[in-house]
Design an enzyme around this catalytic site. Structure first.
Site, short mmCIF file in Angstrom:
data_model
loop_
_atom_site.label_atom_id
_atom_site.label_comp_id
_atom_site.label_asym_id
_atom_site.label_seq_id
_atom_site.Cartn_x
_atom_site.Cartn_y
_atom_site.Cartn_z
N LYS A 125 0.82 -1.22 0.00
CA LYS A 125 0.00 0.00 0.00
C LYS A 125 0.86 1.28 0.00
O LYS A 125 2.07 1.22 0.25
CB LYS A 125 -0.91 -0.03 1.23
CG LYS A 125 -1.96 -1.16 1.19
CD LYS A 125 -2.84 -1.08 2.42
CE LYS A 125 -3.95 -2.11 2.36
NZ LYS A 125 -4.84 -1.99 3.55
N TYR A 184 -12.90 -2.15 -2.86
CA TYR A 184 -13.33 -2.16 -1.46
C TYR A 184 -14.86 -2.05 -1.32
O TYR A 184 -15.34 -1.58 -0.28
CB TYR A 184 -12.65 -1.02 -0.70
CG TYR A 184 -11.22 -1.33 -0.26
CD1 TYR A 184 -10.92 -2.49 0.45
CD2 TYR A 184 -10.18 -0.44 -0.52
CE1 TYR A 184 -9.62 -2.78 0.87
CE2 TYR A 184 -8.87 -0.71 -0.10
CZ TYR A 184 -8.61 -1.89 0.60
OH TYR A 184 -7.33 -2.15 1.02
N ASN A 189 -1.80 0.09 7.10
CA ASN A 189 -1.27 -1.20 7.59
C ASN A 189 -0.39 -1.89 6.54
O ASN A 189 -0.18 -3.09 6.58
CB ASN A 189 -2.41 -2.09 8.08
CG ASN A 189 -3.45 -2.36 7.01
OD1 ASN A 189 -3.29 -1.93 5.87
ND2 ASN A 189 -4.50 -3.08 7.36
N HIS A 216 -2.21 -5.42 1.75
CA HIS A 216 -3.52 -6.09 1.67
C HIS A 216 -3.31 -7.51 1.17
O HIS A 216 -2.48 -7.73 0.29
CB HIS A 216 -4.44 -5.35 0.68
CG HIS A 216 -5.68 -6.13 0.36
ND1 HIS A 216 -6.82 -6.06 1.12
CD2 HIS A 216 -5.94 -7.03 -0.62
CE1 HIS A 216 -7.73 -6.87 0.62
NE2 HIS A 216 -7.22 -7.48 -0.44
N GLU A 223 -10.57 -10.28 -6.81
CA GLU A 223 -9.56 -9.20 -6.73
C GLU A 223 -8.47 -9.37 -7.79
O GLU A 223 -8.03 -8.39 -8.39
CB GLU A 223 -8.96 -9.18 -5.32
CG GLU A 223 -10.00 -8.78 -4.27
CD GLU A 223 -9.50 -8.86 -2.83
OE1 GLU A 223 -8.32 -9.23 -2.61
OE2 GLU A 223 -10.29 -8.55 -1.92
#
Ligand code: CMP
Length: 144
Positions: free
Chosen positions: A15, A55, A118, A121, A132
């Site tokens: 990310k 998302y 974080n 993913h 995805e």
């Protein structure tokens, strides 16, 4: 006797917070060292519309708009990883959503900054992995 797990593909994203901190190499080495093979990769920004579709299950949650802002704030490293039992295995390597709760030695414990930032993913189920991977790499990336 050790159980044979099926060969699977899953989506893994480094990310914006981790790309910004120059951690792509370290994080990909971490997953390669655990037996994952990078079979597709794309470095660059994702469009807001792509992030919204990706998302979609979080639409309406209090953090949804902030999540879209964050995921489109800079380039991401999108990869499709392959390994026996890749989906569940990668979730274990990545650790809990909140880096403070992630087990020692997991990617998020080592590199994550916050529940939102974080660092990575990983798809949460075989059905999510297929959806995805297809979203970012097309249906041919699911073929073995
Ligand atoms: P990810 O595994 O990509 O799935 C959804 C993302 O939303 C998650 O990682 C975090 O980046 C973010 N997220 C989940 N829960 C929260 C929360 N409570 N507050 C802020 N961001 C969150």
């Amino acid at each position: 006797m050790k159980e044979e797990l099926p060969l699977e593909r899953t989506l893994f994203i480094v990310k914006p917070d981790a790309v910004e901190r120059n951690l792509i190499g370290k994080i990909l080495a971490h997953v390669e060292d655990r037996g994952f093979r990078i079979v597709e990769a794309r470095l660059g920004p994702i469009a807001r519309e792509e992030a919204e579709r990706f998302y979609a299950e979080h639409r309406g949650k209090p953090f949804f708009l902030d999540l879209l802002d964050y995921m489109t704030s800079g380039p991401v490293m999108l990869t499709c990883l392959e390994r026996e039992g890749a989906v569940r295995g990668l979730r274990e390597v990545v650790g809990a959503t909140d880096p403070k709760e992630a087990a020692p030695g997991t990617v998020r414990q080592l590199f994550g900054l916050s529940k939102q930032m974080n660092s990575v993913h990983a798809s949460d189920s075989p059905a999510s992995a297929s959806r995805e991977v297809e979203l970012f790499f097309g249906a041919q990336a699911l073929a073995r």
